[in-house]
Design a protein around this motif. Structure first.
Motif, PDB file in Angstrom:
ATOM      1  N   PRO A  63       0.828  -1.206   0.000  1.00  0.00           N
ATOM      2  CA  PRO A  63       0.000   0.000   0.000  1.00  0.00           C
ATOM      3  C   PRO A  63       0.864   1.260   0.000  1.00  0.00           C
ATOM      4  CG  PRO A  63      -0.722  -1.539   1.697  1.00  0.00           C
ATOM      5  CD  PRO A  63       0.565  -2.062   1.161  1.00  0.00           C
ATOM      6  N   SER A  64       0.496   2.216  -0.834  1.00  0.00           N
ATOM      7  CA  SER A  64       1.296   3.441  -0.934  1.00  0.00           C
ATOM      8  C   SER A  64       1.329   4.205   0.388  1.00  0.00           C
ATOM      9  CB  SER A  64       0.782   4.341  -2.060  1.00  0.00           C
ATOM     10  OG  SER A  64      -0.590   4.625  -1.890  1.00  0.00           O
ATOM     11  N   VAL A  65       0.244   4.161   1.146  1.00  0.00           N
ATOM     12  CA  VAL A  65       0.229   4.873   2.421  1.00  0.00           C
ATOM     13  C   VAL A  65       1.204   4.230   3.415  1.00  0.00           C
ATOM     14  CG1 VAL A  65      -1.669   3.658   3.562  1.00  0.00           C
ATOM     15  CG2 VAL A  65      -1.304   6.086   4.011  1.00  0.00           C
ATOM     16  N   MET A  66       1.478   2.952   3.252  1.00  0.00           N
ATOM     17  CA  MET A  66       2.477   2.295   4.094  1.00  0.00           C
ATOM     18  C   MET A  66       3.871   2.824   3.762  1.00  0.00           C
ATOM     19  SD  MET A  66       2.892  -1.748   4.708  1.00  0.00           S
ATOM     20  CE  MET A  66       4.272  -2.408   5.611  1.00  0.00           C
ATOM     21  N   LEU A  67       4.129   3.076   2.478  1.00  0.00           N
ATOM     22  CA  LEU A  67       5.403   3.681   2.074  1.00  0.00           C
ATOM     23  C   LEU A  67       5.533   5.081   2.664  1.00  0.00           C
ATOM     24  CD1 LEU A  67       5.480   2.564  -1.662  1.00  0.00           C
ATOM     25  CD2 LEU A  67       6.714   1.539   0.264  1.00  0.00           C
ATOM     26  N   PHE A  68       4.425   5.841   2.620  1.00  0.00           N
ATOM     27  CA  PHE A  68       4.454   7.170   3.234  1.00  0.00           C
ATOM     28  C   PHE A  68       4.743   7.063   4.725  1.00  0.00           C
ATOM     29  CE2 PHE A  68       2.355  10.486   5.682  1.00  0.00           C
ATOM     30  CZ  PHE A  68       3.130  11.556   5.291  1.00  0.00           C
ATOM     31  N   GLY A  69       4.215   6.047   5.377  1.00  0.00           N
ATOM     32  CA  GLY A  69       4.478   5.850   6.801  1.00  0.00           C
ATOM     33  C   GLY A  69       5.955   5.656   7.086  1.00  0.00           C
ATOM     34  N   MET A  70       6.652   4.959   6.193  1.00  0.00           N
ATOM     35  CA  MET A  70       8.095   4.778   6.354  1.00  0.00           C
ATOM     36  C   MET A  70       8.827   6.113   6.217  1.00  0.00           C
ATOM     37  SD  MET A  70       8.597   1.301   4.204  1.00  0.00           S
ATOM     38  CE  MET A  70       7.653  -0.140   4.596  1.00  0.00           C
ATOM     39  N   VAL A  71       8.379   6.934   5.277  1.00  0.00           N
ATOM     40  CA  VAL A  71       8.971   8.262   5.098  1.00  0.00           C
ATOM     41  C   VAL A  71       8.698   9.126   6.326  1.00  0.00           C
ATOM     42  CG1 VAL A  71       8.852  10.396   3.737  1.00  0.00           C
ATOM     43  CG2 VAL A  71       8.892   8.164   2.573  1.00  0.00           C
ATOM     44  N   SER A  72       7.475   9.080   6.814  1.00  0.00           N
ATOM     45  CA  SER A  72       7.103   9.851   7.999  1.00  0.00           C
ATOM     46  C   SER A  72       7.963   9.455   9.199  1.00  0.00           C
ATOM     47  CB  SER A  72       5.622   9.628   8.307  1.00  0.00           C
ATOM     48  OG  SER A  72       5.252  10.277   9.490  1.00  0.00           O
ATOM     49  N   SER A  73       8.234   8.179   9.330  1.00  0.00           N
ATOM     50  CA  SER A  73       9.087   7.695  10.416  1.00  0.00           C
ATOM     51  C   SER A  73      10.508   8.246  10.282  1.00  0.00           C
ATOM     52  CB  SER A  73       9.098   6.177  10.416  1.00  0.00           C
ATOM     53  OG  SER A  73       9.958   5.688  11.405  1.00  0.00           O
ATOM     54  N   MET A  74      11.014   8.329   9.078  1.00  0.00           N
ATOM     55  CA  MET A  74      12.359   8.891   8.864  1.00  0.00           C
ATOM     56  C   MET A  74      12.403  10.354   9.308  1.00  0.00           C
ATOM     57  SD  MET A  74      13.337   7.282   5.134  1.00  0.00           S
ATOM     58  CE  MET A  74      14.692   8.413   4.898  1.00  0.00           C
TER      59      MET A  74
END
Length: 158
Positions: A63-74
């Motif tokens: 899911p693309s929002v899961m990828l965004f979550g990884m970016v948000s964590s960074m």
């Protein structure tokens, strides 16, 4: 967590254009299952191999929002780090990411606005083949310098 001192991320005055952070991450099946369970997302494209095999993707996608979550964590943990907050984001996902893919994300400061206490980060993500799978911009409010507790508690004496 209580009693353990945590260091805040970079403050606005510590950031400059060109600062960057890069991280790699392998997207494991267990993370996908946790995400899907947490969000109650039942999209068959994300987890059902039989369905996904009949689509142009040929296999389940992340899911693309899961990828965004990884970016948000960074952003929250590294650049600018703890105490920061994403205020706006825009992202595109030019190529799907598949299960067990190794991702490489890079954040870079492209603007610093001291007057508005905000920075702009570019983000780009690549898969293990070197193909771009994510790109975008984020506006981020870096950590604020905390007020001194002793300074405020004694303000009635000055």
């Amino acid at each position: 967590m209580l009693g353990k001192k945590r260091k805040l991320g970079k403050k606005i005055d510590d950031l400059q254009i060109g600062d960057s952070y890069t991280a790699s991450h392998i997207i494991e099946e267990k993370e996908l299952l946790l995400y899907l369970g947490l969000t109650n997302d039942a999209n068959p494209l994300y987890i059902q191999h039989d369905y996904a095999s009949q689509t142009p993707y040929k296999q389940p996608v992340v899911p693309s929002v899961m990828l965004f979550g990884m970016v948000s964590s960074m952003v929250s943990m590294h650049l600018p780090g703890p105490g920061s907050h994403i205020t706006q984001h825009e992202m595109t996902f030019p190529k799907p990411v598949f299960h067990d893919a190794e991702m490489k994300f890079t954040l870079e400061v492209i603007a610093v606005d001291v007057d508005h206490h905000e920075i702009t980060l570019s983000v780009i993500g690549f898969d293990s083949d070197g193909d771009e799978v994510l790109q975008g911009k984020l506006n981020v409010c870096p950590a604020y310098e905390p007020e001194s507790l002793t300074g405020r508690s004694l303000e009635n004496f000055f």
